[in-house]
Write a protein that holds these residues in place. Structure first.
Motif, PDB file in Angstrom:
ATOM      1  N   GLU A 267       0.829  -1.212   0.000  1.00  0.00           N
ATOM      2  CA  GLU A 267       0.000   0.000   0.000  1.00  0.00           C
ATOM      3  C   GLU A 267       0.861   1.259   0.000  1.00  0.00           C
ATOM      4  N   TRP A 268       1.918   1.276   0.801  1.00  0.00           N
ATOM      5  CA  TRP A 268       2.815   2.429   0.799  1.00  0.00           C
ATOM      6  C   TRP A 268       3.352   2.663  -0.614  1.00  0.00           C
ATOM      7  N   GLN A 269       3.816   1.586  -1.239  1.00  0.00           N
ATOM      8  CA  GLN A 269       4.388   1.700  -2.573  1.00  0.00           C
ATOM      9  C   GLN A 269       3.348   2.200  -3.577  1.00  0.00           C
ATOM     10  N   TRP A 270       2.118   1.769  -3.431  1.00  0.00           N
ATOM     11  CA  TRP A 270       1.044   2.154  -4.348  1.00  0.00           C
ATOM     12  C   TRP A 270       0.659   3.626  -4.169  1.00  0.00           C
ATOM     13  N   HIS A 271       0.567   4.063  -2.928  1.00  0.00           N
ATOM     14  CA  HIS A 271       0.057   5.400  -2.647  1.00  0.00           C
ATOM     15  C   HIS A 271       1.121   6.495  -2.719  1.00  0.00           C
ATOM     16  N   ASP A 272       2.391   6.151  -2.658  1.00  0.00           N
ATOM     17  CA  ASP A 272       3.458   7.143  -2.692  1.00  0.00           C
ATOM     18  C   ASP A 272       3.961   7.302  -4.134  1.00  0.00           C
ATOM     19  N   GLN A 273       3.277   8.146  -4.885  1.00  0.00           N
ATOM     20  CA  GLN A 273       3.592   8.353  -6.303  1.00  0.00           C
ATOM     21  C   GLN A 273       5.034   8.815  -6.525  1.00  0.00           C
ATOM     22  N   PRO A 274       5.529   9.800  -5.775  1.00  0.00           N
ATOM     23  CA  PRO A 274       6.927  10.210  -5.988  1.00  0.00           C
ATOM     24  C   PRO A 274       7.922   9.066  -5.745  1.00  0.00           C
ATOM     25  N   ALA A 275       7.672   8.250  -4.737  1.00  0.00           N
ATOM     26  CA  ALA A 275       8.567   7.115  -4.470  1.00  0.00           C
ATOM     27  C   ALA A 275       8.508   6.105  -5.611  1.00  0.00           C
ATOM     28  N   ARG A 276       7.305   5.876  -6.150  1.00  0.00           N
ATOM     29  CA  ARG A 276       7.159   4.942  -7.270  1.00  0.00           C
ATOM     30  C   ARG A 276       7.894   5.470  -8.502  1.00  0.00           C
ATOM     31  N   GLU A 277       7.791   6.759  -8.768  1.00  0.00           N
ATOM     32  CA  GLU A 277       8.497   7.350  -9.906  1.00  0.00           C
ATOM     33  C   GLU A 277      10.014   7.259  -9.722  1.00  0.00           C
ATOM     34  N   ALA A 278      10.473   7.506  -8.501  1.00  0.00           N
ATOM     35  CA  ALA A 278      11.905   7.381  -8.211  1.00  0.00           C
ATOM     36  C   ALA A 278      12.371   5.939  -8.393  1.00  0.00           C
ATOM     37  N   LEU A 279      11.535   4.978  -8.003  1.00  0.00           N
ATOM     38  CA  LEU A 279      11.864   3.567  -8.185  1.00  0.00           C
ATOM     39  C   LEU A 279      12.014   3.241  -9.665  1.00  0.00           C
ATOM     40  N   MET A 280      11.082   3.713 -10.485  1.00  0.00           N
ATOM     41  CA  MET A 280      11.160   3.447 -11.922  1.00  0.00           C
ATOM     42  C   MET A 280      12.441   4.032 -12.517  1.00  0.00           C
ATOM     43  N   ALA A 281      12.818   5.231 -12.077  1.00  0.00           N
ATOM     44  CA  ALA A 281      14.062   5.849 -12.548  1.00  0.00           C
ATOM     45  C   ALA A 281      15.270   5.034 -12.072  1.00  0.00           C
ATOM     46  N   SER A 282      15.222   4.536 -10.854  1.00  0.00           N
ATOM     47  CA  SER A 282      16.328   3.732 -10.316  1.00  0.00           C
ATOM     48  C   SER A 282      16.481   2.424 -11.066  1.00  0.00           C
ATOM     49  N   TYR A 283      15.368   1.831 -11.483  1.00  0.00           N
ATOM     50  CA  TYR A 283      15.441   0.579 -12.246  1.00  0.00           C
ATOM     51  C   TYR A 283      16.299   0.759 -13.506  1.00  0.00           C
ATOM     52  N   LEU A 284      16.268   1.938 -14.090  1.00  0.00           N
ATOM     53  CA  LEU A 284      17.017   2.193 -15.326  1.00  0.00           C
ATOM     54  C   LEU A 284      18.529   2.182 -15.100  1.00  0.00           C
ATOM     55  N   THR A 285      18.946   2.322 -13.856  1.00  0.00           N
ATOM     56  CA  THR A 285      20.375   2.368 -13.565  1.00  0.00           C
ATOM     57  C   THR A 285      20.967   0.997 -13.250  1.00  0.00           C
ATOM     58  N   ILE A 286      20.136  -0.014 -13.103  1.00  0.00           N
ATOM     59  CA  ILE A 286      20.690  -1.333 -12.753  1.00  0.00           C
ATOM     60  C   ILE A 286      20.881  -2.217 -13.968  1.00  0.00           C
TER      61      ILE A 286
END
Length: 186
Positions: free
Chosen positions: A167-186
């Motif tokens: 739920e935290w991951q779903w509701h925290d839009q900025p954190a989800r966007e940051a996660l998607m950006a981080s995925y691009l670096t791995i």
């Protein structure tokens, strides 16, 4: 899988989860019931939620069917078991709940937010902790050398903790966007 994509498009207002309890019998015995409990808790909170659970083999499929028939009382029609098709199920989902393994890297490469869990016998866990050379168990976190996605291991992997993390991951839009950006670096 075009069928799953079509279903996802038709159910855009639904929240789709992919449940990945593992690919070996012992992983299924440690994770499947917990994941089904999480699915039922989420189904009560989100009446349109859909849960996709791909099975890695025919034997795992049969094992999951048995567990589901004994355990699932809520939303059984919304928990869909598949033979194979893990990649398609991940792609069709909004979020992934996965037992730690290579499938976590696959979910990251597809670009899905996830929560990683892992349980094993206590003696094995104690031995593994002594051998552990890094702070992470999930491949996306190991490759990033930091916690990108939540990891709930052993006693941390409770129904309530997993629901909270999803739920935290779903509701925290900025954190989800940051996660998607981080995925691009791995």
């Amino acid at each position: 899988d075009p069928y799953l994509c079509r279903l996802a498009a038709e159910s855009a207002s639904s929240r789709w989860f992919c449940l990945l309890p593992g690919s070996r019998n012992d992983e299924i015995s440690h994770h499947a019931a917990l994941m089904l409990d999480v699915a039922q808790a989420l189904a009560l909170k989100y009446p349109k939620a859909i849960f996709l659970m791909p099975a890695a083999s025919a034997g795992i499929y049969a094992q999951l069917q048995t567990i589901m028939s004994r355990q699932v009382r809520v939303a059984s029609q919304r928990i869909i078991l598949y033979r194979g098709r893990a990649r398609a199920c991940i792609a069709a989902s909004d979020q992934v709940l996965a037992a730690s393994g290579t499938v976590c890297l696959e979910a990251a490469l597809i670009g899905r937010p996830m929560v990683i869990i892992y349980r094993m016998p206590a003696l094995s866990y104690r031995w593994m902790r002594r051998q552990q050379r890094q702070a992470w168990v999930g491949l996306p976190n190991i490759l990033a050398q930091k916690f990108l996605v939540p990891e709930l291991i052993q006693s941390q992997a409770t129904n309530q903790a997993i629901v909270r993390a999803l739920e935290w991951q779903w509701h925290d839009q900025p954190a989800r966007e940051a996660l998607m950006a981080s995925y691009l670096t791995i």
